[in-house]
Every structure is written in C-alpha cells, then in structure tokens.
Design an enzyme around this catalytic site. Structure first.
Site, PDB file in Angstrom:
ATOM      1  N   ASP A 168     -33.118 -61.531   9.398  1.00 17.49           N
ATOM      2  CA  ASP A 168     -31.668 -61.370   9.491  1.00 17.49           C
ATOM      3  C   ASP A 168     -31.346 -60.006   8.901  1.00 17.49           C
ATOM      4  O   ASP A 168     -31.698 -59.729   7.750  1.00 17.49           O
ATOM      5  CB  ASP A 168     -30.938 -62.450   8.687  1.00 17.49           C
ATOM      6  CG  ASP A 168     -31.115 -63.837   9.303  1.00 17.49           C
ATOM      7  OD1 ASP A 168     -31.434 -63.918  10.506  1.00 17.49           O
ATOM      8  OD2 ASP A 168     -30.930 -64.834   8.574  1.00 17.49           O
ATOM      9  N   ASP A 228     -29.303 -74.244  16.844  1.00 18.00           N
ATOM     10  CA  ASP A 228     -29.064 -74.230  15.399  1.00 18.00           C
ATOM     11  C   ASP A 228     -28.688 -75.644  15.006  1.00 18.00           C
ATOM     12  O   ASP A 228     -27.773 -76.230  15.590  1.00 18.00           O
ATOM     13  CB  ASP A 228     -27.904 -73.278  15.042  1.00 18.00           C
ATOM     14  CG  ASP A 228     -28.309 -71.820  15.168  1.00 18.00           C
ATOM     15  OD1 ASP A 228     -29.460 -71.497  14.868  1.00 18.00           O
ATOM     16  OD2 ASP A 228     -27.451 -71.013  15.573  1.00 18.00           O
TER      17      ASP A 228
END
Lengths: 255, 208
Positions: free
Chosen positions: A130, A11
C-alpha cells in the site's frame, strides 16, 4: 503470448464482501462464495480475497470460504489479510489458496517473505504494497503504509518493491492509497515506476472507475494485471465487457 | 472387478487439494496417497507439483515414489504429470545448480531467459502440435494458466504435444503413449483445464 489478467478483488470482513473508499465506509457487496462463482463463470482470470479486518476470527472464516470456493472455482486464488507466519500461509494453501498475499507482516518481518518463498515457492508469495504519494513534480515519491493504510512507515515504495523481489516474492500487488476507492483511475506513475523496477509481475490496484482506467494501467502503467473491486461488485461493468473493451484496443486478453 | 482407482500422488508438496477438487468436480473420487503400492495399483495416476526441483526429487526418492513412477511408465500405464511433476520427468534440471531427475523423457529443464518477467505467470495459449485425445473438444490455442520460472526442453521433438510462446517457445505439453504432462495447471485453467483432465481420465479408464 501471455495475456493481461483481469482480477476482481473481494475485500472481506466477517465473512462478507465489502468495499469502501480509502479502506473505510464499508458497504456490503455480498456473499463471497456466490460472488467468486459468478466471476469464475464470467471468465475472471484470478480472484483475490483480502480479509481487511485481519483478525484471528476472520482468518478462520477465510479458511472455510477458501475451501468452499476452491471446490467450484478453477482459477488461481490469492488470499491475504492478517497472515503473519509460515504456519498461517500453509493453512491457507492447504485450504485451496494458490498464492498468499502479505503486507504489514512482510514490512515488519522481511524474513517472512524469504521463508515463505523457500517453503512454498516464490510463485506462492505475493507481497502487497500500500503506497501513498509523498513527493510530486520533479521528484515523485511514495511511501509504504502498513496496517490497512493507517500507519506510514517512511519506507520508499519503489525500494521496498525491489527488496521484496530480492527476498523471493513472485508477484507484487500494488495499491495506491491516494487513488483507492475514488474511481478516478490508477496511480499510473507509481505503477509504471514499480513495474519497471522489478522482474516479477505487478498487479495494479486502487482507483478503477471505468474501462479506460484498466487500459491505462496496463499500457501507461505497464502492469501485468489489473485488480478492481467496486466496478465489478456493483455491476458497473461485467468482466466480459472489460475484456471485450481491452481486446478491441489491442491488449492480449483471455476471452 | 476392474480397478478404476484414480490416485493423486502426495509427496509432501504441491497443490493436491486443487487437483483433487478438479477431479471430484468431474464426478470421480480420487485417492490422495503417498504410498507407492497404491500408486502401482491405480488405473490413472496424477503427479502434481509446485515448488523446487531439488526438494521434489528428494521427496520422491525418499518416499520410494520415484521407483513407482518409473515402473508405471515402463508398463505404459496412464500418468498425468503437472508443472513440477512434468519437469522431474526430464533428465535433469538447472534449478538451484543441477539436479538429476527421473530421466523418463530425455532432455533438460532450463531457466527462462533473464530478459523476461519471471515467473511466467498467467494465461497463455497452447498451440497443439499433435492430435491427441487430451485435446478432444479443446480449441487450438486455448488459454491455460501458467506459473513457472523454469521450462522443460525435451531432446525428442516427437513427444512435444503443445507449445507456448513466452519470448522463447516452451514445450507446454508432452505426450508419449499413456504418459501426458503439462507445464500449465489444468486445475487452474477453468473449463478447458477440467476438460483436459476429463479427457485423460476417459483415456485411462476407458469410459464415459
């Protein structure tokens, strides 16, 4: 026999690797090119780079990083975060990415999935979902979140997964927003439901805290690959340890 | 001076950069080109490929590359075809209807059975079916990276250099003289993949 994949996730924001809890409270985990080379040497099966800042500047930085990584890392690279058009996709593929992950843009413009699959091939297009649980007990349900988990959409995650595959994506990257960053295990029910509902490979993400969690996501969750960030970045476990553990428990693994 | 040029064919598709990076990592300077005459002058040629069979064949034909590839193979010169590059060597492909391909290797390209997760994506073992220099230093059943929904089925079993089990037995590598082709991506298969390219280039250039 096809092996199950272990995928460290980087990330990123501002050209550095970060990792937080439920997408906030970031801590710097290092230089992405160094970290990628380290994981390659450790026999990671793929790498995923997500620009969680998802800004235009972040995208330019990511292109440079992908170029540098692809010169020395010879495993598949998936790149995502803030990619909104097929021109963005092409830019990343030309820089050396093998697959493009699209999340919010795919929900807002599902035609982008089809366009990407037609231009670059289904194998290049990963739809990242998500999901957050909204129903429990007898009627479990999950809704899709966009904008880095900030925006609920009311869209059913399992239905969206099926639609994304029908549009032509070649893989799903499924992150449980409830589990992400808590190191208490993947959302096995969500992972299993989506894995059983689609014909493409599913990468489970969000919640890995120990090696048993990886095993559960592959067995009970029926995932094809497991993605993890902090357990690898902070060296709680090495990729090799993870692979040895899974191989000992009978999971087909590339050593 | 002996020509030692290594050419990667650019036909407007494919993961050229990854292939070029792998060859550079091995210490060579590959030339990426879409010009048929440069391909015909090369000592070693790599035909990469991702994408769809129909588009690939159209690009190859329109650029005049099809003819160059046919000539290369007819002259027995070294060619390494990867993934879609391998599939277009066969007679034709079922992908998107039926597409006539180069017909260098008789046989057809078929869709993976619908009962299997498609694409076949990830690392799988290659069982070596013949002794061939491309396998030098690579253990039998080593893992290579695959990503494909269709697979080649050559008519002649003697060209099958490697097979891979994915519910069906896939011809994952084929070899016929100086022609080598793999369904997997050596440029994405870590050290074993780099080794395979190194073996091919040593075979083609006769050095190192």
């Amino acid at each position: 026999m096809l092996t199950k994949r272990i995928i460290p996730c980087l990330d990123m924001t501002g050209g550095r690797v970060v990792k937080g809890t439920s997408f906030t409270n970031l801590r710097d985990a290092g230089d992405p090119v160094e970290l990628a080379a380290f994981y390659y040497r450790e026999s990671a099966d793929e790498l995923v780079f997500l620009d969680i800042g998802a800004t235009p500047e972040g995208r330019d930085t990511m292109v440079e990083i992908v170029e540098r990584v692809s010169e020395q890392v010879f495993i598949p690279l998936t790149v995502g975060g803030g990619l909104r058009s097929s021109a963005d996709m092409r830019h990343m593929l030309e820089a050396g990415a093998d697959k493009i992950a699209i999340n919010t843009a795919a929900v807002l413009h599902p035609g982008l999935v089809r366009e990407g699959a037609e231009r670059f091939g289904s194998q290049c297009i990963v739809v990242a979902i998500d999901a957050r649980q909204t129903g429990k007990g007898d009627q479990p349900a999950w809704e899709v979140l966009t904008h880095g988990g900030r925006k609920p959409t009311g869209i059913d995650a399992v239905e969206w997964a099926k639609q994304a595959v029908a549009l032509g994506c070649g893989e799903l990257l499924l992150t449980s927003w409830d589990a992400d960053g808590h190191r208490a295990g993947y959302d096995l029910e969500l992972t299993r439901r989506i894995s059983e509902a689609v014909t493409v490979p599913v990468i489970a993400s969000g919640g890995a805290g120990n090696l048993e969690h990886l095993y559960q996501a592959l067995m009970a969750g029926k995932a094809d690959a497991v993605l993890a960030a902090s357990i690898f970045h902070y060296r709680t476990y090495s990729i090799r340890e993870a692979k040895e553990y899974l191989a000992e428990r009978g999971i087909p693994i590339r050593k | 001076m002996e020509n030692k040029a290594i050419v990667i064919i650019d036909y407007g598709a494919g993961n050229l950069r990854s292939v070029a990076n792998a060859i550079i990592k091995l210490g060579y300077q590959p030339k990426v080109t879409g010009r048929a005459e440069e391909v015909l002058e090369a000592a070693a040629v790599i035909l990469p490929g991702v994408g769809a069979a129909g588009d690939t064949m159209r690009n190859l034909t329109e650029s005049g590359m099809s003819r160059a590839i046919l000539q290369l193979v007819a002259e027995g010169r070294p060619l390494f075809a990867v993934c879609m590059g391998m599939q277009v060597l066969l007679s034709g492909s079922e992908e998107g209807g039926w597409h006539q391909c180069l017909g260098i290797v008789p046989g057809r390209v078929k869709r993976l059975p619908p009962t299997l997760k498609t694409p076949h994506m990830g690392w799988n073992q290659v069982k070596q079916r013949m002794a061939h220099p491309i396998f030098d230093g690579i253990p039998d059943e080593a893992n290579f990276y695959f990503v494909h929904s269709y697979y080649p089925e050559p008519d002649d079993p003697s060209v099958v250099a490697g097979t891979t089990d994915y519910g069906v037995s896939i011809c994952s590598a084929l070899a016929k003289g100086n022609l080598v082709a793999t369904q997997f991506h050596p440029e994405k298969s870590g050290e074993c993949g780099l080794k395979m390219y190194a073996n091919f280039l040593r075979m083609a250039l006769g050095e190192r």
